[in-house]
Design an enzyme around this catalytic site. Structure first.
Site, PDB file in Angstrom:
ATOM      1  N   ASN A 104      36.112 115.198  83.841  1.00  0.00           N
ATOM      2  CA  ASN A 104      34.380 116.392  84.034  1.00  0.00           C
ATOM      3  C   ASN A 104      34.241 115.957  82.107  1.00  0.00           C
ATOM      4  OD1 ASN A 104      36.608 118.547  85.343  1.00  0.00           O
ATOM      5  ND2 ASN A 104      34.659 117.761  85.779  1.00  0.00           N
ATOM      6  N   VAL A 111      29.716 116.084  78.762  1.00  0.00           N
ATOM      7  CA  VAL A 111      30.270 116.863  79.109  1.00  0.00           C
ATOM      8  C   VAL A 111      29.851 117.686  80.785  1.00  0.00           C
ATOM      9  CG1 VAL A 111      31.220 119.245  79.068  1.00  0.00           C
ATOM     10  CG2 VAL A 111      31.582 117.923  77.297  1.00  0.00           C
ATOM     11  N   CYS A 112      30.693 117.324  82.024  1.00  0.00           N
ATOM     12  CA  CYS A 112      30.027 118.077  82.818  1.00  0.00           C
ATOM     13  C   CYS A 112      30.553 119.751  82.436  1.00  0.00           C
ATOM     14  CB  CYS A 112      30.850 117.588  83.458  1.00  0.00           C
ATOM     15  SG  CYS A 112      29.603 117.266  85.541  1.00  0.00           S
ATOM     16  N   LEU A 113      29.555 120.093  82.314  1.00  0.00           N
ATOM     17  CA  LEU A 113      29.807 122.231  82.909  1.00  0.00           C
ATOM     18  C   LEU A 113      28.201 122.662  83.118  1.00  0.00           C
ATOM     19  CD1 LEU A 113      32.001 124.072  82.695  1.00  0.00           C
ATOM     20  CD2 LEU A 113      31.100 124.539  79.692  1.00  0.00           C
ATOM     21  N   ASP A 144      33.684 117.315  91.175  1.00  0.00           N
ATOM     22  CA  ASP A 144      31.817 116.856  89.551  1.00  0.00           C
ATOM     23  C   ASP A 144      31.677 116.225  89.112  1.00  0.00           C
ATOM     24  OD1 ASP A 144      29.126 117.379  89.149  1.00  0.00           O
ATOM     25  OD2 ASP A 144      29.520 119.260  88.491  1.00  0.00           O
TER      26      ASP A 144
END
Length: 183
Positions: A104, A111-113, A144
Site C-alpha cells: 500500500n 500512500v494508499c489509504l 488495494d
C-alpha cells in the site's frame, strides 16, 4: 462605515509598531483546527511526532511509526504531513520518507489509504490518519495496492512476502530494488 474600519486598522498597526511587536499573524481556520488536533493527539506509544521546521510551522510535520506487531515489527517508518490552509476540508498530503516494501506504499512514498482520498471527511483528524497508517503496517492490504508486485507476493505466498519484508528492512535488495536499513 468602511472608512472607519480602515482607520481603526491603521491605528492598530501604528500601535503595534510603536510597541515593538510586529503585526500579529492571524491564524487560518485550518491552522486553528490543526492546533486543536495536535493538542488532542493520542498516539500509540510506538509513534512520535516532530516538527522539523520548528513548532511555529504546524502545517508541516513528521510522524515516525514503529510497529509492534505484524510483518513490519521492529522497523521505523517516517511520514511527512503537509496540511492545507483549508484543512479539514482537504485531507493532509502524507508521504512515506522511508523506502519500504509494502503493497500500500509505492517506492516513491505515496500512500494508499482510503481516508486520505475518497473517504476523507472533515470530521476525521490527524489521530485517525496516524491510526490508519499504523494499521497498514499491522495488516497490509493486497486488494488495494500501489505496489502491485508486493501485493501479488502477499496474496500468493505470505511466507515469501515476510522474507522480502525482512530483507528490505535489514537493508538489501528485493528483486532489483535496494532498500536502506530501517530497523
Amino acid at each position: 462605515m468602511i472608512r472607519l474600519f480602515k482607520v481603526k486598522e491603521k491605528q492598530r498597526e501604528l500601535a503595534e509598531n510603536a510597541s515593538g511587536r510586529g503585526p500579529v499573524k492571524k491564524q487560518t481556520a485550518g491552522e486553528l483546527r490543526l492546533h486543536k488536533d495536535i493538542s488532542e493527539l493520542n498516539l500509540p506509544k510506538s509513534c512520535v511526532i516532530s516538527f522539523p521546521n520548528g513548532k511555529d510551522d504546524l502545517m508541516n510535520f513528521e510522524i515516525s511509526i514503529r510497529p509492534d506487531d505484524g510483518y513490519y515489527v521492529g522497523g521505523t517508518f517516517l511520514f511527512t504531513f503537509q496540511v492545507s490552509p483549508i484543512y479539514p476540508h482537504d485531507a493532509p498530503k502524507v508521504k512515506c520518507k522511508t523506502k519500504v516494501y509494502h503493497p500500500n506504499i509505492d517506492l516513491e512514498g505515496n500512500v494508499c489509504l482510503n481516508i486520505l482520498r475518497e473517504d476523507w471527511k472533515p470530521v476525521l483528524n490527524i489521530n485517525t490518519i496516524v491510526y490508519g497508517l499504523y494499521h497498514l503496517f499491522t495488516e497490509p492490504n493486497h486488494e488495494d495496492p500501489l505496489n502491485h508486485d508486493a501485493a501479488a507476493v502477499l496474496r500468493d505466498n505470505p511466507k515469501i512476502f515476510q522474507s522480502n519484508v525482512r530483507k528490505a528492512m535489514a537493508g538489501g535488495y528485493v528483486g532489483q530494488t535496494y532498500f536502506t536499513r530501517c530497523m
